[in-house]
Design a protein around this motif. Structure first.
Motif, mmCIF file in Angstrom:
data_model
loop_
_atom_site.group_PDB
_atom_site.id
_atom_site.type_symbol
_atom_site.label_atom_id
_atom_site.label_comp_id
_atom_site.label_asym_id
_atom_site.label_seq_id
_atom_site.Cartn_x
_atom_site.Cartn_y
_atom_site.Cartn_z
ATOM 1 N N SER A 1 0.824 -1.212 0.000
ATOM 2 C CA SER A 1 0.000 0.000 0.000
ATOM 3 C C SER A 1 0.857 1.260 0.000
ATOM 4 O O SER A 1 0.500 2.269 -0.605
ATOM 5 C CB SER A 1 -0.934 -0.004 1.216
ATOM 6 O OG SER A 1 -0.191 0.015 2.419
ATOM 7 N N LYS B 1 2.118 1.797 -3.535
ATOM 8 C CA LYS B 1 1.023 2.292 -4.365
ATOM 9 C C LYS B 1 0.811 3.779 -4.135
ATOM 10 O O LYS B 1 0.615 4.550 -5.076
ATOM 11 C CB LYS B 1 -0.258 1.522 -4.049
ATOM 12 C CG LYS B 1 -1.445 1.939 -4.902
ATOM 13 C CD LYS B 1 -2.678 1.099 -4.560
ATOM 14 C CE LYS B 1 -3.881 1.540 -5.407
ATOM 15 N NZ LYS B 1 -5.084 0.737 -5.066
ATOM 16 N N LYS B 2 0.890 4.189 -2.879
ATOM 17 C CA LYS B 2 0.715 5.605 -2.545
ATOM 18 C C LYS B 2 1.838 6.451 -3.129
ATOM 19 O O LYS B 2 1.614 7.558 -3.627
ATOM 20 C CB LYS B 2 0.665 5.768 -1.029
ATOM 21 C CG LYS B 2 0.349 7.172 -0.563
ATOM 22 C CD LYS B 2 0.213 7.221 0.948
ATOM 23 C CE LYS B 2 -0.122 8.634 1.418
ATOM 24 N NZ LYS B 2 -0.253 8.689 2.901
ATOM 25 N N TRP C 1 3.631 5.767 -5.867
ATOM 26 C CA TRP C 1 3.449 5.872 -7.322
ATOM 27 C C TRP C 1 2.330 6.848 -7.665
ATOM 28 O O TRP C 1 2.424 7.587 -8.658
ATOM 29 C CB TRP C 1 3.159 4.492 -7.905
ATOM 30 C CG TRP C 1 4.398 3.687 -8.123
ATOM 31 C CD1 TRP C 1 4.761 2.541 -7.501
ATOM 32 C CD2 TRP C 1 5.470 3.990 -9.034
ATOM 33 N NE1 TRP C 1 5.986 2.108 -7.956
ATOM 34 C CE2 TRP C 1 6.436 2.964 -8.899
ATOM 35 C CE3 TRP C 1 5.706 5.021 -9.944
ATOM 36 C CZ2 TRP C 1 7.619 2.948 -9.639
ATOM 37 C CZ3 TRP C 1 6.876 4.996 -10.690
ATOM 38 C CH2 TRP C 1 7.811 3.973 -10.536
ATOM 39 N N GLN C 2 1.283 6.866 -6.862
ATOM 40 C CA GLN C 2 0.208 7.822 -7.098
ATOM 41 C C GLN C 2 0.702 9.254 -6.952
ATOM 42 O O GLN C 2 0.331 10.132 -7.741
ATOM 43 C CB GLN C 2 -0.944 7.557 -6.121
ATOM 44 C CG GLN C 2 -1.736 6.292 -6.417
ATOM 45 C CD GLN C 2 -2.774 5.996 -5.369
ATOM 46 O OE1 GLN C 2 -2.775 6.587 -4.276
ATOM 47 N NE2 GLN C 2 -3.688 5.078 -5.672
ATOM 48 N N GLU C 3 1.569 9.469 -5.975
ATOM 49 C CA GLU C 3 2.120 10.810 -5.776
ATOM 50 C C GLU C 3 3.028 11.201 -6.936
ATOM 51 O O GLU C 3 2.993 12.341 -7.408
ATOM 52 C CB GLU C 3 2.898 10.848 -4.462
ATOM 53 C CG GLU C 3 3.530 12.192 -4.145
ATOM 54 C CD GLU C 3 2.517 13.301 -3.949
ATOM 55 O OE1 GLU C 3 2.874 14.482 -4.143
ATOM 56 O OE2 GLU C 3 1.350 12.994 -3.606
ATOM 57 N N ASN D 1 2.819 10.107 -10.060
ATOM 58 C CA ASN D 1 1.961 10.375 -11.222
ATOM 59 C C ASN D 1 1.270 11.720 -11.095
ATOM 60 O O ASN D 1 1.101 12.441 -12.087
ATOM 61 C CB ASN D 1 0.916 9.267 -11.356
ATOM 62 C CG ASN D 1 1.530 7.938 -11.746
ATOM 63 O OD1 ASN D 1 2.602 7.904 -12.358
ATOM 64 N ND2 ASN D 1 0.880 6.844 -11.385
ATOM 65 N N ARG D 2 0.887 12.068 -9.869
ATOM 66 C CA ARG D 2 0.238 13.353 -9.650
ATOM 67 C C ARG D 2 1.183 14.500 -9.971
ATOM 68 O O ARG D 2 0.809 15.500 -10.562
ATOM 69 C CB ARG D 2 -0.244 13.425 -8.199
ATOM 70 C CG ARG D 2 -1.529 14.191 -8.042
ATOM 71 C CD ARG D 2 -2.196 14.084 -6.698
ATOM 72 N NE ARG D 2 -1.411 13.553 -5.630
ATOM 73 C CZ ARG D 2 -1.685 12.416 -5.017
ATOM 74 N NH1 ARG D 2 -2.681 11.656 -5.440
ATOM 75 N NH2 ARG D 2 -0.961 11.996 -3.999
ATOM 76 N N GLU E 1 1.639 14.806 -13.787
ATOM 77 C CA GLU E 1 0.491 15.423 -14.444
ATOM 78 C C GLU E 1 0.482 16.933 -14.236
ATOM 79 O O GLU E 1 0.088 17.684 -15.108
ATOM 80 C CB GLU E 1 -0.798 14.817 -13.890
ATOM 81 C CG GLU E 1 -1.027 13.378 -14.344
ATOM 82 C CD GLU E 1 -2.260 12.779 -13.700
ATOM 83 O OE1 GLU E 1 -2.931 13.518 -12.927
ATOM 84 O OE2 GLU E 1 -2.556 11.602 -13.951
#
Length: 421
Positions: free
Chosen positions: A278, A281-282, A284-286, A288-289, A292
């Motif tokens: 988890s 995953k967090k 990688w989300q950061e 990607n954010r 973007e």
């Protein structure tokens, strides 16, 4: 000179209780046990010899000192807390607190005395405390099988120094707690924004390397370490957890406030529910954010042409050339169908801000160059074939269109030669 200043700073930074509030003895079976010193009324009552809830150990450090450590075992624990205490305390004074934390937080707890504190040998110094916590962590690994994924580091006041030192070296650590932490030793005495050679515990730099959740606990009325220290540490953390600012709390009394144990318990529970999967995953989300927010195709800082498959085709090439490789050139087909090296640095042409001077290549000689309209310029061959990203590419008009004209002429010559042959 730096060592002399560091030694001088250590004299003002460390105040071990004298005499120590406990001492170590050996039981008939050869095991170590702790005994309260009769001279100290503030000493805790240790369990009787043979009690399996407490292990007393002496750990040797890489600097040659022997450090006393207490390991409190909780059979229901999933995580282990490594506690680095404050300045004027030793294990004898903290044992009752350790028992409360072990029970209320449902953790195993390892506490230790710095070199020169309690039953530990040597003299206290910044680098000795670093060696102390490293040796205790190694003991947790080898003797108790505690890996960094199951470990939470807890640093109180001066203890925030060795805590962040070790945390900056453990990328898979479960969490960190900073209790009345300091930015650096010198910043406790005066409000400065730069480092001196005599400063110790540069937490302001090390917290940037910590890759796990960080809980900061600080009293708003702390007259020893100002609340601003904790606030800045929290803001500088890569993964800050909701802080606990105890209104009216001082430097040594935060444990008596109900919010202290309540908030700390919630942090421990969240860390128990956090798995490595988890956390990744967090992260990688950061990432990607952030990508973007930078715009189209911003990975690794490369500037790329307009791509139909990209949801945000707005490369701005570090803000230097708006619409880089995104011109209205009719020969631009897709994303990489013509341009093999679409890197644009230091663009020169004011209207077509892309290929004129990539990688410092030859620039157009015409100061009024209008790129593909440059056919009107008598020196339109200025950068037709020398452009780094269009060399050998003739479906793109490059910066002035001459490239395609030259290719057509070259192909015509080849056709004539073959017909004559």
């Amino acid at each position: 000179m730096g060592c002399m200043f560091s030694h001088l700073a250590a004299k003002f930074a460390f105040f071990p209780p004298s005499p120590p509030t406990y001492h170590l003895t050996k039981t008939p079976d050869g095991k170590l046990s702790a005994v309260s010193s009769s001279a100290s009324s503030s000493s805790s009552t240790f369990p009787a010899a043979g009690d399996t809830s407490l292990d007393v150990r002496v750990v040797k450090t890489r600097r040659g000192n022997k450090v006393a450590a207490f390991y409190l075992r909780n059979p229901n624990a999933r995580l282990t807390l490594l506690y680095s205490h404050g300045n004027a305390a030793d294990l004898g004074q903290l044992f009752d607190l350790f028992v409360q934390l072990k029970v209320n937080l449902r953790v195993n707890l390892m506490g230790y005395d710095y070199s020169g504190y309690g039953a530990s040998t040597g003299k206290p110094s910044e680098y000795d405390t670093y060696a102390d916590i490293e040796a205790v962590y190694e003991c947790l690994q080898t003797e108790y099988g505690v890996d960094q994924e199951d470990l939470i580091l807890y640093g109180q006041s001066v203890g925030s120094g060795p805590t962040l030192h070790l945390a900056s070296k453990l990328p898979r650590l479960r969490g960190v707690v900073l209790h009345s932490g300091i930015l650096s030793g010198l910043r406790v005495l005066c409000h400065v924004k730069f480092k001196f050679c005599c400063d110790i515990y540069s937490n302001v730099n090390k917290i940037k390397k910590v890759k796990c959740p960080v809980l900061v606990i600080h009293g708003t009325e702390d007259d020893v370490v100002n609340w601003l220290h904790g606030n800045r540490l929290w803001k500088m953390a890569k993964e800050p957890y909701e802080p606990l600012w105890i209104k009216g709390g001082g430097h040594c009394n935060l444990e008596i406030y109900p919010d202290y144990i309540r908030h700390l318990y919630r942090f421990i529970q969240d860390m128990e529910n956090t798995t490595t999967k988890s956390r990744l995953k967090k992260i990688w989300q950061e990432i990607n954010r952030r990508d973007e927010s930078r715009g189209c195709c911003s990975s690794f800082g490369l500037c790329r042409p307009k791509c139909p498959r990209c949801p945000k085709p707005s490369c701005d090439c570090f803000g230097e050339c708006e619409g880089c490789c995104k011109c209205s050139c009719p020969s631009l087909k897709g994303c990489f169908s013509c341009c093999k090296k679409p890197s644009c640095v230091g663009c020169w042409c004011p209207k077509f801000k892309c290929c004129c001077s990539c990688f410092g290549k030859k620039k157009p000689k015409c100061p009024k160059c209008a790129c593909w309209k440059c056919l009107k310029c008598p020196e339109f061959e200025c950068c037709c074939r020398s452009c780094c990203c269009c060399a050998g590419c003739f479906s793109w008009l490059c910066c002035c269109g001459g490239g395609r004209r030259k290719e057509e002429e070259r192909r015509g010559e080849i056709t004539v030669a073959k017909s004559e042959g």
